[in-house]
Scaffold this active site. Sequence first.
Site, mmCIF file in Angstrom:
data_model
loop_
_atom_site.group_PDB
_atom_site.id
_atom_site.type_symbol
_atom_site.label_atom_id
_atom_site.label_comp_id
_atom_site.label_asym_id
_atom_site.label_seq_id
_atom_site.Cartn_x
_atom_site.Cartn_y
_atom_site.Cartn_z
ATOM 1 N N GLU B 61 0.814 -1.224 0.000
ATOM 2 C CA GLU B 61 0.000 0.000 0.000
ATOM 3 C C GLU B 61 0.841 1.264 0.000
ATOM 4 O OE1 GLU B 61 -0.725 -2.728 1.674
ATOM 5 O OE2 GLU B 61 -2.661 -3.225 0.801
ATOM 6 N N HIS B 130 -9.691 -6.157 10.645
ATOM 7 C CA HIS B 130 -10.306 -5.872 9.349
ATOM 8 C C HIS B 130 -11.660 -5.203 9.493
ATOM 9 C CE1 HIS B 130 -7.187 -8.666 8.222
ATOM 10 N NE2 HIS B 130 -7.364 -8.352 6.954
#
Lengths: 400, 326
Positions: B61, B130
């Site tokens: 990322e 998450h």
Amino acid sequence: MREPILMPSLSDTMESGHFIQWLKQPGDAVKKGEAVAEVESDKAIMDVEAFHDGYLAGPLVAEDTDLPVGAVLAYLVGRPEEVSETQAEKPSRTKQAASEKRPATENKSAASPETAVAVEKPATPSSSRPSSSNTTHVKASPYARGLARELGIDLSQLAPAADGSIHGRQVLAAALGRPEARLDDGPAYELQAMTPMQRAVANNMIAAAATPTFRTSARFALGPIRNLAKDKRFSLTLLLARACALTIQKHPRFNAAYTLQGLAQRQQVDVGIAVDVPNGLLTPVLRNVTEKPLNDLQEEWRLLKDRAMGKTPRHRLTPEDYRGATFYLSNLGMFSEVVHFDAVVPVGAAAILAVATVQDGVAEYTLSCDHRVVYGADAARFLHTLGEILDKPQTLLSGD
Amino acid sequence: MNNSVHYWQALNHALDQQMAADDSIVVLGEDVGLYGGSYRVTEGLYAKYGEWRLRDTPISEGSFTGMGVGAAMVGLRPVVEIMTINFALLALDALINMAAKVPFMSGGQFAMPLVVRVPGGVAKQLAAQHSQRLEQTLMNVPGLRIAVPATPQDAYWQLTQAIHSDEPIILLEHELLYFTQGPLDDSLEAPPMHRAEVCREGQDVTIVTYSRMRDLSLQAASKLAEGGIEAEVIDLRSLRPIDWDTCAASLEKTHRLLVVEEDSGFAGAGAEIIAGLTERCFAELDAQPQRVAGLELPIAYNARLEAASIPRLNDITTAAKTLCDV
């Protein structure tokens, strides 16, 4: 513990009171409920009672002075030592302040809450309670404070809401001259939100209270019209509505509404009928009751009633269904205990007819009227005509 | 006008329209190309625009978001998809140190037409790592704009507007919203990107909310209406900047404020909303503002605990009733 003893409010109108004398001295032990001083309101001499057990502590206000409601008179402390502490701080201050203050309070209007109390303010900066002005004791929302300032309402005169704080609602109620019930005075309670319908009924009733009303009663035999209803399978309420409508035709003033510009004379006779629905009250309106065939009216009434009762969820009653009548009918005849009642004239109506139950074949009919629209003799003539129709109900069928 | 468009389809439609109109728009991210995006947002675009304009990146990322920053500096209009907000933690350097600051530190010499799309929020049992919501972290970064579309129409509008903007914009998309449906009319004129929407009018209490909590708040408002409380529901649509005017106008009417947020409350979006509105509307408030927020906990994997960690219908109605009872 250091609790202020305040100038009590002894009547609804009391803004200030005359402090007469102390019944206790600083350092005296005081029991809850015991009188510590005497004050005089605009109505009577009353005791000031202690709200807690404790010891009376200064600074004490001077005797024989006028003080605003909420002013601090003295303090109650938890232990005798605290008395001397407070006393020791300003031993001479109290007397001095009191003698200084006296000329000022002689002119009552000059003694604003702030000035009167500020003189008595204890010098201890760490004092746990603010006491510079009685309004700072009042717990209120920012909105309520702003409203009170704008409307010139004294927050200290208002009863707080359930949470102990004053909110906009209380200020508005005070401003509109509609004080809410003082709930603190009774036992514990639980607030239930009103449904929109309950709120609407309440608002309508408040509005209707401004109507100057008189009531006229008559007794008529119910037999003939009830028999006709049975024979022809019409609803009794419907036939009563028709009887009213035909009466109105002969006395058209009952089909007018008062306005500032003049009386609004309606061109057709619509009759609103009170319906008892769960948690509320609705008044669906039958239109053009003098002209339509009874069978049509019967069907219309059935549909309106179903909608009002919520039997047809997809077709709820709309404002067009329940607004705009100049005459109303309220029938409690099905309650055999109700021998007499009168109803509130809705805003925009000339009158409302209340029909009670039958006793010995006779029912009582009470006509409540807007006196700006119709007068006593009008009501008497109206009831006379209605009586004739009820006596010979066959006329209800004419035109069908 | 199409009445049943999925949220992901609305985003897909916006991207498709914009990519067709402007060659400088590129999409970067994990699985955005061949696979069509993990929530189908780029479905069909790879075939249409090719691998140069939809770049499947490595699972990194920091580097591909940084690449987006660089691409924006040299004239492209990149749309970066970070698979979830949880992975955006690795991209914070690119977002906060670069995207948010390059225009400022270069004295305006570099524009930053960067869009970063990030799914987030509590979905279905994805566990603590998450299920995060990081709006509070990003809201505190001057230089970033944050949009939180809650409907297909807003998703379409705000992605289109973000692509056209020369400022760095983060779109926080809720994972449970992708497969919700709603009307989409791409011919309607879009309101300003930060304009809040009054999605239900009422006069008793103002519920300020955003993203997935919009729908829950609307449901709560219907429930409240049965009990006679008419709640006004405001969907903020943007968390930076916040449309204070719309909220303030509502509070002038209702005098009561309830904030509903899925994120945990402490130092969160609700804290900013309440502080900002208290500063602006103190005199209007008739009761202390309240928050219904996620609990101060990592989100549990267990479904019942998970559901209990974030606002539920009853939490909202209870809070609103408490506010209105006084």
